[in-house]
Design an enzyme around this catalytic site. Structure first.
Site, short mmCIF file in Angstrom:
data_model
loop_
_atom_site.label_atom_id
_atom_site.label_comp_id
_atom_site.label_asym_id
_atom_site.label_seq_id
_atom_site.Cartn_x
_atom_site.Cartn_y
_atom_site.Cartn_z
N THR A 61 28.89 -20.59 -75.82
CA THR A 61 30.31 -20.39 -76.06
C THR A 61 30.97 -21.76 -76.18
OG1 THR A 61 30.31 -18.32 -74.80
CG2 THR A 61 32.44 -19.36 -75.17
N LYS B 74 34.05 -14.18 -79.71
CA LYS B 74 33.63 -14.35 -78.31
C LYS B 74 34.78 -14.85 -77.44
CE LYS B 74 31.06 -14.65 -74.64
NZ LYS B 74 29.94 -15.58 -74.49
N LYS C 147 53.86 5.47 -65.83
CA LYS C 147 53.97 6.21 -64.57
C LYS C 147 53.13 5.56 -63.48
CE LYS C 147 51.56 10.02 -64.04
NZ LYS C 147 50.71 9.73 -62.86
#
Length: 288
Positions: free
Chosen positions: A90, A165, A241
């Site tokens: 990465t 990525k 909610k």
């Protein structure tokens, strides 16, 4: 094709092990990382250049941009024209494209192919890989990638895999921060964190977790005639909610929940419903 692998760390070693039967040359700066692969049938190389000289497809799985650049710089002069270098680290979005330009005079193609799925996926051969490169280069990667991946996608030209990525990891680590916030609320409320973790892992495995809403081809607002409009409207009603209830509990217990507050404010736009009309939406279906 002949195969090489540089970088035998926590991810690289199990990935490489799946390639041994195809004929594999490996290199790592740590002899203790190389030894188990050699015992399994791989051939050890002294440096990346020796891997390149023996391989027509080289995978690189090292730590960061600097190491990737160093490895590829060592590979290029020794690799034969037509070799494909697949970068699984990465790295920055522009690094792969820059290296592709440097590889072009050598007749070598760069594919950025980062992976997702962690150590477990690498061990089991079920990783997801996001590849960026030419059609021809990607075609040459499909066989070796299939050895250690359960999902192989061509995301686009060089750099597209890395951009995908980085987006995927943004979700990954932002979710970790949200998980920590949820744990603080649960702890203050007297809930067992270990049991809560079991519930989260179980239900996310069933529903797909955050990926369950990643169904649209664009982040633009949904048209009311879109089939997803009503679905996302129900998700929004339920989300508002439940977030309101969680924020109410956090206020009662004095727990700071900035991510939940931000999620409450941005959920509608994130679902493509920038100006939602919740009238008539029960919010009682589609829960997790």
């Amino acid at each position: 094709m002949t195969y090489g692998f540089v970088g035998l760390g926590q991810m690289g070693a199990p990935m490489a092990r799946h390639l041994v039967e195809l004929g594999l040359t490996v290199h790592d700066t740590r002899p203790e990382a190389v030894a188990p692969l050699v015992e399994a049938g791989a051939r050890a190389a002294e440096d990346p250049a020796e891997v390149a000289a023996a391989s027509t497809h080289v995978s690189v799985m090292v730590r960061d941009d600097d190491q990737v650049r160093d490895v590829v710089t060592g590979l290029l002069p020794a690799a034969a024209p037509g070799t494909v270098v697949a970068i699984h680290s990465t790295i920055r979005a522009g690094t792969a494209a820059d290296l592709a330009g440097r590889a072009l005079p050598y007749g070598i193609e760069i594919v950025d192919a980062p992976v997702s799925g962690g150590f477990m996926g690498a061990q089991e051969g079920t990783l997801a890989v996001m590849a960026g490169g030419t059609d021809a280069a990607f075609a040459r990667c499909e066989r070796p990638f299939a050895a250690w991946a359960g999902l192989v996608l061509h995301m686009g030209p060089v750099g597209a895999g890395t951009r995908a990525k980085l987006a995927r990891n943004l979700l990954h680590f932002a979710s970790f921060a949200a998980a920590a916030e949820a744990q603080r609320l649960a702890e203050a409320a007297g809930v067992s964190l270990r049991k809560l973790g079991r519930v989260v892992r179980h239900s996310d495995a069933v529903t797909g977790g955050p990926g369950a809403i990643m169904l649209r081809p664009t982040t633009a607002p949904l048209d009311p005639g879109d089939p997803l409009y009503e679905i996302m409207g129900n998700v929004l009603a339920l989300g508002h909610k439940d977030l309101d209830l969680a924020l109410e509990l956090a206020a009662e217990l004095g727990v700071d929940t900035p991510l939940a507050t931000l999620a409450r404010a941005r959920l509608a736009a994130g679902l493509g419903l920038e100006q939602p009309d919740l009238t008539g939406l029960s919010g009682e279906t589609g829960g997790t």
